[in-house]
Design a protein around this motif. Structure first.
Motif, PDB file in Angstrom:
ATOM      1  N   VAL A  76     -26.130 -46.771 -40.958  1.00 16.79           N
ATOM      2  CA  VAL A  76     -27.863 -46.174 -40.185  1.00 16.79           C
ATOM      3  C   VAL A  76     -28.519 -46.881 -41.749  1.00 16.79           C
ATOM      4  O   VAL A  76     -28.629 -46.284 -42.299  1.00 16.79           O
ATOM      5  N   CYS A  77     -29.856 -47.476 -41.103  1.00 15.00           N
ATOM      6  CA  CYS A  77     -30.594 -47.804 -41.214  1.00 15.00           C
ATOM      7  C   CYS A  77     -31.944 -46.417 -42.148  1.00 15.00           C
ATOM      8  O   CYS A  77     -31.625 -45.648 -41.310  1.00 15.00           O
ATOM      9  N   ARG A  78     -31.677 -46.565 -42.906  1.00 14.23           N
ATOM     10  CA  ARG A  78     -32.700 -44.954 -44.434  1.00 14.23           C
ATOM     11  C   ARG A  78     -34.373 -45.080 -43.209  1.00 14.23           C
ATOM     12  O   ARG A  78     -34.397 -44.015 -42.946  1.00 14.23           O
ATOM     13  N   ASP A  79     -34.244 -46.378 -44.049  1.00  7.61           N
ATOM     14  CA  ASP A  79     -35.745 -46.636 -43.178  1.00  7.61           C
ATOM     15  C   ASP A  79     -36.647 -46.209 -41.704  1.00  7.61           C
ATOM     16  O   ASP A  79     -37.485 -46.092 -41.157  1.00  7.61           O
ATOM     17  N   CYS A  80     -35.909 -46.628 -40.479  1.00  8.18           N
ATOM     18  CA  CYS A  80     -35.657 -46.334 -39.546  1.00  8.18           C
ATOM     19  C   CYS A  80     -34.728 -45.061 -38.146  1.00  8.18           C
ATOM     20  O   CYS A  80     -34.789 -45.748 -37.741  1.00  8.18           O
ATOM     21  N   GLY A  81     -33.666 -44.944 -39.150  1.00  7.71           N
ATOM     22  CA  GLY A  81     -32.732 -44.322 -37.970  1.00  7.71           C
ATOM     23  C   GLY A  81     -33.347 -43.354 -37.888  1.00  7.71           C
ATOM     24  O   GLY A  81     -34.639 -42.655 -38.413  1.00  7.71           O
ATOM     25  N   SER A 141     -33.942 -48.208 -34.835  1.00  3.76           N
ATOM     26  CA  SER A 141     -34.468 -48.683 -33.965  1.00  3.76           C
ATOM     27  C   SER A 141     -35.206 -50.694 -34.929  1.00  3.76           C
ATOM     28  O   SER A 141     -35.225 -51.386 -33.696  1.00  3.76           O
ATOM     29  N   GLY A 142     -34.726 -50.858 -36.279  1.00  2.00           N
ATOM     30  CA  GLY A 142     -35.170 -51.994 -36.530  1.00  2.00           C
ATOM     31  C   GLY A 142     -36.680 -51.906 -37.624  1.00  2.00           C
ATOM     32  O   GLY A 142     -37.102 -51.472 -36.772  1.00  2.00           O
ATOM     33  N   CYS A 143     -36.372 -52.360 -38.316  1.00  2.00           N
ATOM     34  CA  CYS A 143     -37.484 -52.502 -39.205  1.00  2.00           C
ATOM     35  C   CYS A 143     -37.333 -53.735 -40.357  1.00  2.00           C
ATOM     36  O   CYS A 143     -36.109 -54.184 -40.574  1.00  2.00           O
ATOM     37  N   PRO A 144     -38.558 -54.028 -41.318  1.00  2.52           N
ATOM     38  CA  PRO A 144     -38.256 -55.435 -42.066  1.00  2.52           C
ATOM     39  C   PRO A 144     -37.034 -54.796 -42.637  1.00  2.52           C
ATOM     40  O   PRO A 144     -36.565 -55.595 -43.375  1.00  2.52           O
ATOM     41  N   SER A 145     -36.833 -53.700 -43.158  1.00  2.00           N
ATOM     42  CA  SER A 145     -35.951 -53.403 -44.352  1.00  2.00           C
ATOM     43  C   SER A 145     -34.433 -53.417 -43.826  1.00  2.00           C
ATOM     44  O   SER A 145     -33.406 -53.735 -45.389  1.00  2.00           O
ATOM     45  N   CYS A 146     -34.538 -53.597 -42.923  1.00  2.00           N
ATOM     46  CA  CYS A 146     -32.637 -53.991 -42.684  1.00  2.00           C
ATOM     47  C   CYS A 146     -32.844 -54.672 -41.711  1.00  2.00           C
ATOM     48  O   CYS A 146     -31.746 -55.470 -40.462  1.00  2.00           O
ATOM     49  N   ASN A 147     -33.746 -56.043 -41.656  1.00  2.00           N
ATOM     50  CA  ASN A 147     -33.829 -56.252 -40.814  1.00  2.00           C
ATOM     51  C   ASN A 147     -33.077 -57.241 -39.429  1.00  2.00           C
ATOM     52  O   ASN A 147     -32.472 -57.833 -38.538  1.00  2.00           O
TER      53      ASN A 147
HETATM   54 ZN    ZN Z   1     -33.943 -50.177 -40.638  1.00  2.00          ZN
END
Ligand code: ZN
Length: 551
Positions: free
Chosen positions: A443-448, A475-481
């Motif tokens: 899970v992306c750490r920035d948007c998790g 939820s999705g953010c730039p750092s996880c494309n």
């Molecule tokens: Zn993300």
């Protein structure tokens, strides 16, 4: 649109106080934008700024990764303008041009773009970071492509200078495709010849996606350039070839394995990027639970026996093997490997590359190894009966043997050896442990974010005797494309072969019988291990179910 001032909007929305606004206006330098100054002061976040603009002014927020950006639009807005204003054209509708901007209230920028393009500009908001990466990606790549197309026509023959001169457009284009792949953390880059175009795809976190398509006539010169880099025969295009590129990208050493394959539309090239900085994982970092780690370490401390790691291609088996070898590697042990291919070079370890053309097979290599007085032997993969037999003989004569098998579960490893014609008493006396492994996306750490588990999730967990309330979801953010995932981790099942299991194997126990026995004795299967990692917030139920089945 009525011109309203950003500062007033933010005060109205209650995000900043009037004092904070005055303070910022009085202290910022004249050419700094108010939004940037407020961000720098820490009074607002970029997300808050975007939300205010979106809800107060009705300016849409776009995530530019979701846009398949039209190449023609890039030619419309000059690069200098795009970079200076953080503005990226994303869509065109009749006389309107939709432009994603970091500051959609910058009326001078909007006016400048209108003048340059002749279109009415419809601004949308995107984050600065997002824009910077998209602009660099599209404009820089576009430039080298234009140069290539300018300098190289489809009728030209490929001459040596064009593909070797470091300043030539094709050389720079290929370098850029590789650098871009690395920036996006791609593990593989595919160059796919199609009937009418040449497609470039990146595999990121295990998922392949199209990066861009190039005109068909660029196919041959790009393939020629890659072949030169990988020391392959440039004139041979009817047979598959394998090679290697060692290069530096942004001062980082990169090792790339290249393979070519003739298809009906031309040669397909796949690059496997071996990121040397990540190559040697510490065993502790692979993702074993404490319990499993202790079991695995105990196996590695045995003076002799076979330890097998199983899983399909791309399950991270070799990373785990290398981590194990790296841990055991010291001056007082002789480690020899036979591999196909040698993926990472380990200092002080004697690594042999299988070469079928000259008759150096796994089995032959292994026979020679055993005459070299090894303590630890690593066999890249046990693919045939002969290799399995020699591996067993080696373990019975006092060597620790590590290898991999292509099976779905740890228990199935036993059956695979039996299917290869190995006597069950030989298996039970040599194999000391089997590990099954899969990779799941993290899970992306920035948007998790923590969210309530669904009813279906709760049911799945309950079936395995586990309880779950909340799970993490990106939820999705730039750092996880925009995928909600970033990076990968392993899930495992670890099966130490103890006396009871040995007896079961000896008496011809079936996979189902062994499976039931170990389950009754508390074994955690891949699914269980994965679900535990969901509870810990590291991955999602979907990811675990994708690689580990429910039965
Ligand atoms: Zn993300």
């Amino acid at each position: 649109m009525a011109r309203r001032r950003l500062g007033d909007l933010l005060v109205e929305a209650g995000l900043i106080t009037a004092e904070q606004l005055t303070h910022t206006l009085n202290t910022k330098s004249p050419d700094e934008k108010l939004g940037d100054a407020l961000l720098r002061e820490g009074f607002i976040t970029e997300q808050q700024l975007i939300e205010v603009l979106e809800f107060q002014l009705g300016i849409p927020h776009v995530n530019i990764y979701q846009y398949p950006i039209d190449q023609e639009l890039i030619q419309l807005v000059p690069k200098e303008l795009a970079k200076r204003h953080y503005a990226m054209p994303i869509r065109r509708d009749k006389n309107r041009l939709f432009v994603a901007m970091a500051d959609p209230m910058d009326y001078f920028a909007i006016e400048e773009i209108r003048m340059a393009t002749g279109y009415q500009v419809e601004p949308a908001i995107a984050t600065k970071d997002d824009l910077y990466r998209t602009i660099t990606k599209y404009y820089d790549l576009q430039e080298s492509m234009e140069e290539i197309m300018g300098e190289f026509s489809p009728k030209d023959t490929i001459d040596e200078a064009k593909v070797t001169d470091e300043d030539s457009p094709v050389v720079r284009l290929v370098n850029q495709i590789i650098a871009n792949g690395l920036a996006q953390r791609a593990s593989d880059i595919h160059f796919d010849p199609q009937e009418t175009e040449f497609r470039v795809r990146y595999r990121v976190d295990g998922v392949l996606r199209t990066e861009r398509t190039l005109p068909k006539h660029m196919q041959n010169i790009i393939v020629a350039r890659i072949k030169i880099m990988a020391n392959l025969n440039i004139t041979e295009s009817r047979l598959p070839q394998d090679g290697r590129i060692k290069t530096t990208v942004n001062f980082k050493p990169v090792d790339i394995r290249v393979s070519t394959l003739p298809t009906i539309f031309g040669e397909k090239v796949v690059m496997r990027i071996l990121d040397l900085s990540n190559a040697l994982n510490n065993i502790e970092k692979i993702g074993f639970t404490n319990d499993n780690l202790v079991k695995f370490q105990t196996m590695l401390k045995q003076p002799n026996g076979i330890v097998l790691i199983t899983g399909p291609t791309g399950s991270g088996k070799s990373s785990t093997l290398y981590a194990a070898l790296n841990q055991m590697n010291s001056e007082d042990v002789n480690i020899i490997t036979v591999e196909d291919p040698v993926e990472y070079q380990l200092e002080g370890v004697n690594q042999i590359q299988v070469n079928e053309d000259v008759g150096l097979t796994f089995a032959n290599g292994l026979r020679s190894i055993l005459r070299q007085d090894p303590d630890i032997v690593m066999i890249g993969e046990i693919r045939d009966t002969e290799t399995a037999q020699i591996a067993i003989r080696a373990s019975l004569t006092g060597h620790l043997v590590l290898s991999t098998l292509h099976t779905n579960s740890a228990v199935a490893g036993v059956t695979r050896l039996i299917d290869m014609g190995i006597e069950s008493y030989l298996i039970s006396s040599s194999v000391i442990g089997i590990i099954a492994q899969r990779l799941v996306r993290k899970v992306c750490r920035d948007c998790g974010e923590e969210v309530e588990a669904t009813e279906r999730e709760k049911d799945i967990f309950a079936e395995r005797g586990l309880e779950v309330h909340t799970v993490m979801r990106g939820s999705g953010c730039p750092s996880c494309n925009n995928t909600g995932y970033r990076g990968r981790m392993a899930i495992q099942e670890v099966l130490p072969i103890n006396d009871a299991i040995r007896k079961l194997i000896m008496t011809g126990g079936s996979t189902a019988e062994i499976r039931q026995f170990v389950q009754e004795n508390g074994m955690k299967f891949l699914l269980d291990d994965g679900l535990l990692k969901v509870i810990n917030g590291q991955t999602t139920t979907e990811e675990v179910l994708r690689v580990a089945s429910l039965d």
